[in-house]
Design a protein around this motif. Structure first.
Motif, PDB file in Angstrom:
ATOM      1  N   UNK A 199     -29.032  13.380  19.596  1.00 24.84           N
ATOM      2  CA  UNK A 199     -27.901  12.476  19.360  1.00 24.84           C
ATOM      3  C   UNK A 199     -26.977  12.800  20.452  1.00 24.84           C
ATOM      4  N   UNK A 200     -26.725  14.012  20.796  1.00 21.61           N
ATOM      5  CA  UNK A 200     -25.715  14.351  21.858  1.00 21.61           C
ATOM      6  C   UNK A 200     -26.491  13.942  23.308  1.00 21.61           C
ATOM      7  N   UNK A 201     -27.606  14.163  23.536  1.00 30.05           N
ATOM      8  CA  UNK A 201     -28.327  13.961  24.905  1.00 30.05           C
ATOM      9  C   UNK A 201     -28.295  12.414  24.826  1.00 30.05           C
ATOM     10  N   UNK A 202     -28.578  11.651  24.116  1.00 32.96           N
ATOM     11  CA  UNK A 202     -28.695  10.247  23.970  1.00 32.96           C
ATOM     12  C   UNK A 202     -27.273   9.808  24.193  1.00 32.96           C
ATOM     13  N   UNK A 203     -26.327  10.326  23.827  1.00 30.62           N
ATOM     14  CA  UNK A 203     -24.680   9.741  24.008  1.00 30.62           C
ATOM     15  C   UNK A 203     -24.423   9.914  25.320  1.00 30.62           C
ATOM     16  N   UNK A 204     -24.968  10.977  25.950  1.00 27.03           N
ATOM     17  CA  UNK A 204     -24.670  11.163  27.505  1.00 27.03           C
ATOM     18  C   UNK A 204     -25.491  10.185  28.468  1.00 27.03           C
ATOM     19  N   UNK A 205     -26.722  10.132  27.951  1.00 23.48           N
ATOM     20  CA  UNK A 205     -27.727   9.069  28.590  1.00 23.48           C
ATOM     21  C   UNK A 205     -27.545   7.632  28.268  1.00 23.48           C
ATOM     22  N   UNK A 206     -26.777   7.386  27.391  1.00 19.48           N
ATOM     23  CA  UNK A 206     -26.347   6.064  26.967  1.00 19.48           C
ATOM     24  C   UNK A 206     -27.754   5.326  26.320  1.00 19.48           C
ATOM     25  N   UNK A 207     -28.287   5.658  25.449  1.00 17.17           N
ATOM     26  CA  UNK A 207     -29.508   5.448  24.717  1.00 17.17           C
ATOM     27  C   UNK A 207     -29.078   5.464  23.288  1.00 17.17           C
ATOM     28  N   UNK A 208     -29.368   4.164  22.678  1.00 17.33           N
ATOM     29  CA  UNK A 208     -28.918   4.299  21.260  1.00 17.33           C
ATOM     30  C   UNK A 208     -29.967   5.116  20.576  1.00 17.33           C
ATOM     31  N   UNK A 237     -36.191  13.967   8.970  1.00 14.78           N
ATOM     32  CA  UNK A 237     -35.324  13.053   9.275  1.00 14.78           C
ATOM     33  C   UNK A 237     -36.411  12.284  10.422  1.00 14.78           C
ATOM     34  N   UNK A 238     -35.909  11.136  10.514  1.00 14.58           N
ATOM     35  CA  UNK A 238     -36.531  10.165  11.820  1.00 14.58           C
ATOM     36  C   UNK A 238     -35.504   9.879  12.695  1.00 14.58           C
ATOM     37  N   UNK A 239     -35.641  10.235  13.884  1.00 13.62           N
ATOM     38  CA  UNK A 239     -34.507   9.971  15.061  1.00 13.62           C
ATOM     39  C   UNK A 239     -35.459   8.829  15.732  1.00 13.62           C
ATOM     40  N   UNK A 240     -34.516   7.871  15.538  1.00 13.91           N
ATOM     41  CA  UNK A 240     -34.785   6.408  16.367  1.00 13.91           C
ATOM     42  C   UNK A 240     -34.096   6.215  17.724  1.00 13.91           C
ATOM     43  N   UNK A 241     -34.797   6.113  18.723  1.00 17.43           N
ATOM     44  CA  UNK A 241     -34.156   5.972  20.040  1.00 17.43           C
ATOM     45  C   UNK A 241     -34.425   4.673  20.607  1.00 17.43           C
ATOM     46  N   UNK A 242     -33.716   3.851  21.260  1.00 20.06           N
ATOM     47  CA  UNK A 242     -33.994   2.579  21.713  1.00 20.06           C
ATOM     48  C   UNK A 242     -33.649   2.300  23.071  1.00 20.06           C
ATOM     49  N   UNK A 243     -34.493   1.805  24.012  1.00 19.84           N
ATOM     50  CA  UNK A 243     -34.032   1.544  25.336  1.00 19.84           C
ATOM     51  C   UNK A 243     -34.637   0.242  25.822  1.00 19.84           C
ATOM     52  N   UNK A 244     -33.929  -0.662  26.234  1.00 18.86           N
ATOM     53  CA  UNK A 244     -34.626  -1.948  26.578  1.00 18.86           C
ATOM     54  C   UNK A 244     -34.220  -2.229  27.990  1.00 18.86           C
ATOM     55  N   UNK A 245     -35.123  -2.036  28.872  1.00 24.52           N
ATOM     56  CA  UNK A 245     -35.046  -2.160  30.331  1.00 24.52           C
ATOM     57  C   UNK A 245     -35.646  -3.666  30.618  1.00 24.52           C
ATOM     58  N   UNK A 300     -36.561   1.932  34.252  1.00 22.24           N
ATOM     59  CA  UNK A 300     -37.933   1.189  34.156  1.00 22.24           C
ATOM     60  C   UNK A 300     -37.735  -0.135  33.431  1.00 22.24           C
ATOM     61  N   UNK A 301     -38.581  -1.169  33.920  1.00 24.41           N
ATOM     62  CA  UNK A 301     -38.388  -2.502  33.376  1.00 24.41           C
ATOM     63  C   UNK A 301     -39.383  -2.458  32.147  1.00 24.41           C
ATOM     64  N   UNK A 302     -39.182  -1.669  31.137  1.00 25.68           N
ATOM     65  CA  UNK A 302     -39.809  -1.688  29.738  1.00 25.68           C
ATOM     66  C   UNK A 302     -38.918  -1.679  28.587  1.00 25.68           C
ATOM     67  N   UNK A 303     -39.367  -2.010  27.555  1.00 29.91           N
ATOM     68  CA  UNK A 303     -38.772  -1.931  26.268  1.00 29.91           C
ATOM     69  C   UNK A 303     -39.366  -0.778  25.656  1.00 29.91           C
ATOM     70  N   UNK A 304     -38.529   0.112  25.343  1.00 27.10           N
ATOM     71  CA  UNK A 304     -39.186   1.455  24.573  1.00 27.10           C
ATOM     72  C   UNK A 304     -38.476   1.809  23.436  1.00 27.10           C
ATOM     73  N   UNK A 305     -39.345   2.104  22.298  1.00 24.33           N
ATOM     74  CA  UNK A 305     -38.701   2.645  21.026  1.00 24.33           C
ATOM     75  C   UNK A 305     -39.360   4.044  21.172  1.00 24.33           C
ATOM     76  N   UNK A 306     -38.535   5.124  20.681  1.00 22.75           N
ATOM     77  CA  UNK A 306     -39.214   6.638  20.483  1.00 22.75           C
ATOM     78  C   UNK A 306     -38.838   7.000  19.060  1.00 22.75           C
TER      79      UNK A 306
END
Length: 490
Positions: A199-208, A237-245, A300-306
């Motif tokens: 969560x800390x990493x994603x906050x800095x990277x602006x990833x949901x 836990x399941x950590x859900x990361x979302x990026x929409x490019x 990247x011009x991709x939508x990615x869920x991790x």
């Protein structure tokens, strides 16, 4: 690490300037800028530009570099891109050993300029990495580890090359992030702490980033992942990361990583000789975090869920037991044949949840799933299995490009037959002692439905157990980040 361009080799002011030459290039350079130094190298070191051969000239006349090192690459026809990576990796180690912080690199070969710039942009960062946070600080400054501060490229600057450098730098830095996470103590990355770190990493990277905790997992009836972690203090836990490019209407690529923060084997306890490095069993989860962060930073011009499926397979009075039956998120029941086949249970619920919620066009999972995978590939590649054979070609090519290689194994229907249970829908460990990599994949296949799916068993590649390579220290390798970014770009 800073990168700079200088086409005039004489003007590169650094501790050592490495000029790498093939045998063919050596002949050409005898009539060029390096003529005088080649003559010296031939007389004093019998330098012929053989592979791995080198010659050092101190205080080269007319050059701003303190030292000039001629490095042999061998014959042009035998030279591959990975040879360039290995060469640069060795050069970085040499510079660090000599306490040199600023270096120059130039290549004289038929390789395209962009190819060797790619290599020289990523490899120094990869080769400079070491996991040393728990080492005591040396009393003497000269005993401290030298870190490479600046790399000069012996060529003319252009916008194309600058773009390549920036891209490769981003990728390499994130590979090292994955390495750092994998190398961390198990006690410092239990499911709670690793989710918090993500969560800390994603906050800095602006990833949901959203964390699905035990209470929510119970509501989702994800009994498989809960079973694996029920013996641990910190629950799954399941950590859900979302990026929409790309356009949000476009279906995403779903990346799923196995995140067993420590794998004791459970009641089927792992023996000495195998258990000591089981902090690495969350490499898949770290990898998908590194991939999505890289994708975001590269735009990247991709939508990615991790999805990071996190659990600790601890042993205790509340641990899940062989013979127990649990129901997965998708409603299928599973009898536990072996508590040390826990990764596929965590992945099963994480995959089923991701496929149901996000309806991806493609699923790729990453898991240090089976120890026998390394016996198949010799540790030289990871294993690829899929419900769609046509997907292999592009992943194979991407792997060869970045030297994170994959090899396809079969997923015959017989494997699926052998994981059917007698008193449950499925069992998590086949009684057939052969083909464990394919049996594990056949089990996961039951949880992805008809969605295109790739399973990467990265157990052979995620951790350097025995020795370091030219540009990768012992421990976590960060395997999968470079491979997947190359694959997604294509």
């Amino acid at each position: 690490m800073e990168f700079s361009f200088e086409s005039d080799l004489k003007e590169i002011k650094c501790g050592v300037l490495f000029v790498c030459l093939t045998k063919e290039a050596l002949k050409k350079e005898k009539k060029g800028l390096l003529e005088e130094f080649i003559e010296i190298a031939e007389k004093t070191d019998d330098f012929k530009a053989d592979k791995s051969q080198s010659a050092l000239i101190v205080l080269p006349k007319g050059f701003k570099a303190k030292k000039l090192s001629l490095v042999g690459l061998g014959e042009e026809k035998e030279l591959e891109k990975e040879d360039l990576r290995k060469t640069v990796g060795v050069l970085i180690k040499v510079a660090k050993a000599k306490k040199i912080e600023e270096i120059g690199i130039a290549f004289k070969s038929n390789f395209k300029e962009k190819d060797w710039i790619e290599v020289c942009s990523e490899t120094p960062i990869l080769a400079d990495y070491s996991f040393s946070k728990y080492k005591s600080k040396p009393k003497k400054k000269e005993e401290e580890e030298t870190k490479i501060q600046k790399v000069f490229f012996g060529t003319k600057k252009s916008s194309e090359l600058e773009k390549i450098v920036k891209e490769k730098e981003i990728i390499a830095v994130n590979v090292n992030l994955v390495r750092e996470l994998v190398n961390e103590n198990a006690k410092d990355k239990n499911p709670f702490l690793l989710a918090k770190k993500a969560k800390e990493i994603c906050k800095k990277a602006k990833i949901k980033c959203t964390i699905i905790e035990e209470k929510q997992l119970k509501k989702l009836k994800a009994e498989l992942i809960l079973a694996v972690g029920q013996g641990a203090v910190e629950k799954p836990r399941i950590v859900v990361l979302e990026y929409f490019g790309a356009n949000k209407k476009e279906k995403p690529v779903l990346l799923v990583g196995k995140g067993i923060t420590f794998d004791s084997g459970g009641i089927n306890l792992k023996p000495t000789g195998y258990i000591e490095t089981m902090k690495e069993d969350m490499a898949g989860a770290a990898t998908v975090l590194g991939i999505i962060k890289t994708a975001k930073e590269l735009n990247l011009k991709k939508n990615i869920i991790a999805l990071m499926g996190l659990a600790e397979n601890a042993i205790g009075s509340n641990s899940y037991k062989p013979g127990d039956i649990f129901k997965g998120f998708n409603g299928k029941t599973v009898q536990v044949g072996n508590t040390d086949a826990e990764g596929r249970l965590v992945l099963a619920d994480t995959l089923a949840f991701g496929v149901t919620k996000f309806k991806p066009k493609l699923v790729i999972d990453y898991a240090t799933l089976t120890g026998l995978a390394a016996h198949i590939t010799g540790g030289y590649s990871s294993c690829f299995l899929s419900n769609k054979d046509e997907l292999f070609k592009e992943m194979f090519e991407a792997g060869n490009t970045v030297f994170e290689r994959v090899w396809q194994l079969p997923l015959y229907k017989e494997f699926s037959e052998d994981i059917k249970g007698e008193i449950s829908d499925l069992i998590n460990a086949s009684k057939n002692k052969y083909g464990s990599v394919s049996f594990a994949a056949a089990f996961l296949k039951e949880f992805v439905g008809e969605t295109d799916w790739i399973h990467l068993d990265i157990a052979p590649s995620a951790f350097n157990h025995e020795k370091e390579s030219e540009y990768c220290a012992k421990g976590g390798t960060g395997f999968g980040v470079r491979l997947t970014i190359e694959y997604l770009k294509k």
